[in-house]
Design an enzyme around this catalytic site. Structure first.
Site, PDB file in Angstrom:
ATOM      1  N   THR A   1      48.200  16.332  54.282  1.00  0.00           N
ATOM      2  CA  THR A   1      48.019  15.554  55.501  1.00  0.00           C
ATOM      3  C   THR A   1      47.423  16.442  56.592  1.00  0.00           C
ATOM      4  O   THR A   1      47.029  17.588  56.332  1.00  0.00           O
ATOM      5  CB  THR A   1      49.334  14.836  55.891  1.00  0.00           C
ATOM      6  OG1 THR A   1      49.066  13.972  56.980  1.00  0.00           O
ATOM      7  CG2 THR A   1      50.452  15.796  56.257  1.00  0.00           C
TER       8      THR A   1
ATOM      9  N   LYS B   1      43.127  18.003  55.204  1.00  0.00           N
ATOM     10  CA  LYS B   1      42.484  17.142  54.191  1.00  0.00           C
ATOM     11  C   LYS B   1      41.092  17.633  53.776  1.00  0.00           C
ATOM     12  O   LYS B   1      40.700  17.486  52.623  1.00  0.00           O
ATOM     13  CB  LYS B   1      42.409  15.699  54.680  1.00  0.00           C
ATOM     14  CG  LYS B   1      43.759  15.004  54.723  1.00  0.00           C
ATOM     15  CD  LYS B   1      43.594  13.544  55.095  1.00  0.00           C
ATOM     16  CE  LYS B   1      44.934  12.858  55.260  1.00  0.00           C
ATOM     17  NZ  LYS B   1      44.813  11.436  55.592  1.00  0.00           N
TER      18      LYS B   1
ATOM     19  N   ALA C   1      34.958   6.480  63.572  1.00  0.00           N
ATOM     20  CA  ALA C   1      34.099   7.023  62.512  1.00  0.00           C
ATOM     21  C   ALA C   1      34.593   8.407  62.107  1.00  0.00           C
ATOM     22  O   ALA C   1      33.820   9.262  61.690  1.00  0.00           O
ATOM     23  CB  ALA C   1      32.645   7.084  62.993  1.00  0.00           C
TER      24      ALA C   1
ATOM     25  N   MET D   1      45.576   1.392  62.293  1.00  0.00           N
ATOM     26  CA  MET D   1      46.074   2.368  61.304  1.00  0.00           C
ATOM     27  C   MET D   1      47.274   3.150  61.830  1.00  0.00           C
ATOM     28  O   MET D   1      48.049   3.699  61.059  1.00  0.00           O
ATOM     29  CB  MET D   1      44.961   3.336  60.917  1.00  0.00           C
ATOM     30  CG  MET D   1      43.896   2.698  60.066  1.00  0.00           C
ATOM     31  SD  MET D   1      42.864   3.974  59.361  1.00  0.00           S
ATOM     32  CE  MET D   1      41.574   2.964  58.652  1.00  0.00           C
TER      33      MET D   1
HETATM   34  P1  NDP Z   1      39.834  11.791  63.430  1.00  0.00           P
HETATM   35  O1  NDP Z   1      40.308  12.782  64.425  1.00  0.00           O
HETATM   36  O2  NDP Z   1      39.025  12.214  62.270  1.00  0.00           O
HETATM   37  O3  NDP Z   1      38.973  10.645  64.189  1.00  0.00           O
HETATM   38  C1  NDP Z   1      39.427  10.068  65.386  1.00  0.00           C
HETATM   39  C2  NDP Z   1      38.554   8.856  65.740  1.00  0.00           C
HETATM   40  O4  NDP Z   1      39.128   8.220  66.865  1.00  0.00           O
HETATM   41  C3  NDP Z   1      37.115   9.193  66.102  1.00  0.00           C
HETATM   42  O5  NDP Z   1      36.274   8.149  65.679  1.00  0.00           O
HETATM   43  C4  NDP Z   1      37.181   9.247  67.643  1.00  0.00           C
HETATM   44  O6  NDP Z   1      35.939   8.984  68.275  1.00  0.00           O
HETATM   45  C5  NDP Z   1      38.136   8.125  67.906  1.00  0.00           C
HETATM   46  N1  NDP Z   1      38.843   8.190  69.199  1.00  0.00           N
HETATM   47  C6  NDP Z   1      39.782   9.093  69.571  1.00  0.00           C
HETATM   48  N2  NDP Z   1      40.250   8.790  70.800  1.00  0.00           N
HETATM   49  C7  NDP Z   1      39.589   7.685  71.215  1.00  0.00           C
HETATM   50  C8  NDP Z   1      39.633   6.887  72.393  1.00  0.00           C
HETATM   51  N3  NDP Z   1      40.449   7.182  73.419  1.00  0.00           N
HETATM   52  N4  NDP Z   1      38.826   5.799  72.471  1.00  0.00           N
HETATM   53  C9  NDP Z   1      38.002   5.479  71.452  1.00  0.00           C
HETATM   54  N5  NDP Z   1      37.901   6.202  70.301  1.00  0.00           N
HETATM   55  C10 NDP Z   1      38.699   7.294  70.184  1.00  0.00           C
HETATM   56  O7  NDP Z   1      41.164  11.036  62.963  1.00  0.00           O
HETATM   57  P2  NDP Z   1      41.378  10.231  61.604  1.00  0.00           P
HETATM   58  O8  NDP Z   1      40.160   9.427  61.360  1.00  0.00           O
HETATM   59  O9  NDP Z   1      41.870  11.138  60.546  1.00  0.00           O
HETATM   60  O10 NDP Z   1      42.617   9.283  61.968  1.00  0.00           O
HETATM   61  C11 NDP Z   1      42.476   8.177  62.866  1.00  0.00           C
HETATM   62  C12 NDP Z   1      43.823   7.498  63.031  1.00  0.00           C
HETATM   63  O11 NDP Z   1      44.228   6.870  61.822  1.00  0.00           O
HETATM   64  C13 NDP Z   1      44.928   8.503  63.394  1.00  0.00           C
HETATM   65  O12 NDP Z   1      45.623   7.997  64.487  1.00  0.00           O
HETATM   66  C14 NDP Z   1      45.817   8.557  62.169  1.00  0.00           C
HETATM   67  O13 NDP Z   1      47.162   8.726  62.519  1.00  0.00           O
HETATM   68  C15 NDP Z   1      45.580   7.187  61.528  1.00  0.00           C
HETATM   69  N6  NDP Z   1      45.754   7.208  60.069  1.00  0.00           N
HETATM   70  C16 NDP Z   1      46.723   6.402  59.515  1.00  0.00           C
HETATM   71  C17 NDP Z   1      46.923   6.385  58.147  1.00  0.00           C
HETATM   72  C18 NDP Z   1      47.973   5.504  57.581  1.00  0.00           C
HETATM   73  O14 NDP Z   1      48.336   5.673  56.395  1.00  0.00           O
HETATM   74  N7  NDP Z   1      48.482   4.540  58.321  1.00  0.00           N
HETATM   75  C19 NDP Z   1      46.126   7.218  57.235  1.00  0.00           C
HETATM   76  C20 NDP Z   1      45.097   8.014  57.910  1.00  0.00           C
HETATM   77  C21 NDP Z   1      44.961   7.999  59.281  1.00  0.00           C
HETATM   78  P3  NDP Z   1      34.856  10.175  68.533  1.00  0.00           P
HETATM   79  O15 NDP Z   1      34.154  10.363  67.207  1.00  0.00           O
HETATM   80  O16 NDP Z   1      33.966   9.647  69.583  1.00  0.00           O
HETATM   81  O17 NDP Z   1      35.644  11.387  68.938  1.00  0.00           O
END
Ligand code: NDP
Length: 270
Positions: free
Chosen positions: A61, A65, A126, A211
């Site tokens: 986790t 990853k 994304a 998520m």
């Molecule tokens: P990343 O850090 O890889 O990506 C974060 C994403 O969120 C990016 O697209 C980022 O945009 C966007 N973002 C962050 N803050 C904001 C905001 N204030 N407004 C708009 N967009 C925002 O994280 P992950 O993709 O790994 O995880 C995303 C979420 O999914 C996490 O909260 C995680 O806990 C959850 N998750 C849940 C799982 C489950 O089993 N339920 C499994 C995997 C993840 P930008 O590119 O512009 O920075």
């Protein structure tokens, strides 16, 4: 007894040991599953020494990853496209990497009776999680998936990588009042109390999924509910779904998700 572990930093909050313990009981499998905190600079050596101890597999986790992927001798297609692995299987000295997050999401959506075939999906975010769910979502034959991200270039890069004409990228602003059948929030905005900047017209009469999960509705789900979403669902079922798929990869038996999810919702898990 076969040994499994989830590695992360932080890890105290992980519910995976609780979930896998219930799966083992349910399927009458003998295994031991623990969580382990890993110092950021010690990830690779920790995994190697776990393998040396005769372990069978691991979940990975945040924030490891992507680094786990580099350690793998073999990768499934869904792990390759996700660019990250959450499931390692150790077989005859080789490390096989998989990503079960997308399967976990799709299972949860279907368990919630959300139609995916011919649906119009808006995927917010994304990052790693968004990337990981695209292939399993496309396998459900939706009509289209629009990926909207704060940094739009990341959404555009994803489209290029997947080369599928059902996918398109968008800025949040450009969505306007477009209607979707399902909106999946794959941003981490809810963790900081924020809601992605889409209009209330987008969420009205639409299934909304976040998520992120917690004791309370996430900020996005609360806001979507206030503005007439058909149904709001958090990511706890996705968590149990990805764990079930990891369990299947390791043990060749798919545990039932619903009773475990029910226990987590009522008792909180640990
Ligand atoms: P990343 O850090 O890889 O990506 C974060 C994403 O969120 C990016 O697209 C980022 O945009 C966007 N973002 C962050 N803050 C904001 C905001 N204030 N407004 C708009 N967009 C925002 O994280 P992950 O993709 O790994 O995880 C995303 C979420 O999914 C996490 O909260 C995680 O806990 C959850 N998750 C849940 C799982 C489950 O089993 N339920 C499994 C995997 C993840 P930008 O590119 O512009 O920075």
């Amino acid at each position: 007894m076969d040994q499994y572990r989830v590695f992360g930093n932080p890890i105290k909050q992980s519910r995976s040991p609780f979930i896998h313990q219930l799966f083992a009981k349910q399927t009458q499998q003998q295994l031991n599953y623990q969580s382990e905190y890993v110092e950021v600079e010690q990830f690779e050596e920790t995994i190697k020494s776990f393998i040396k101890s005769g372990a069978k597999g691991a979940n990975i986790t945040v924030p490891f990853k992507e680094r786990a992927m580099v350690l793998c001798d073999q990768l499934t297609e869904r792990a390759q496209l996700a660019g990250a692995v959450n499931t390692l299987t150790f077989v005859e000295g080789k490390i096989c990497g998989d990503n079960t997050d997308g399967e976990g999401l799709v299972k949860d959506l279907l368990n919630n009776n959300i139609p995916l075939k011919n649906s119009r999906i808006l995927l917010l975010g994304a990052g790693g999680a968004a990337k990981g769910v695209l292939l399993p979502l496309l396998a459900q034959a939706p009509e289209s998936i629009v990926i909207a991200n704060r940094t739009v270039s990341k959404a555009e890069d994803l489209i290029k990588k997947f080369k599928n004409d059902k996918l398109s990228a968008s800025e949040f602003d450009a969505l306007g009042e477009t209607k979707f059948s399902l909106i999946i929030n794959a941003t981490s905005a809810s963790l900081t109390g924020n809601v992605p900047p889409i209009t209330k017209e987008c969420v009205a009469n639409t299934y909304c999924y976040d998520m992120v999960y917690g004791q309370e509705l996430t900020p996005f789900l609360l806001w979507a509910k206030e503005h007439g979403a058909t149904k709001v669902i958090d990511g706890l079922g996705m968590l149990v779904g990805q764990a079930a798929e990891s369990f299947r990869v390791w043990r060749n038996v798919l545990p039932e998700i619903a009773p475990v999810l029910k226990q987590l919702r009522t008792k909180g898990g640990s």
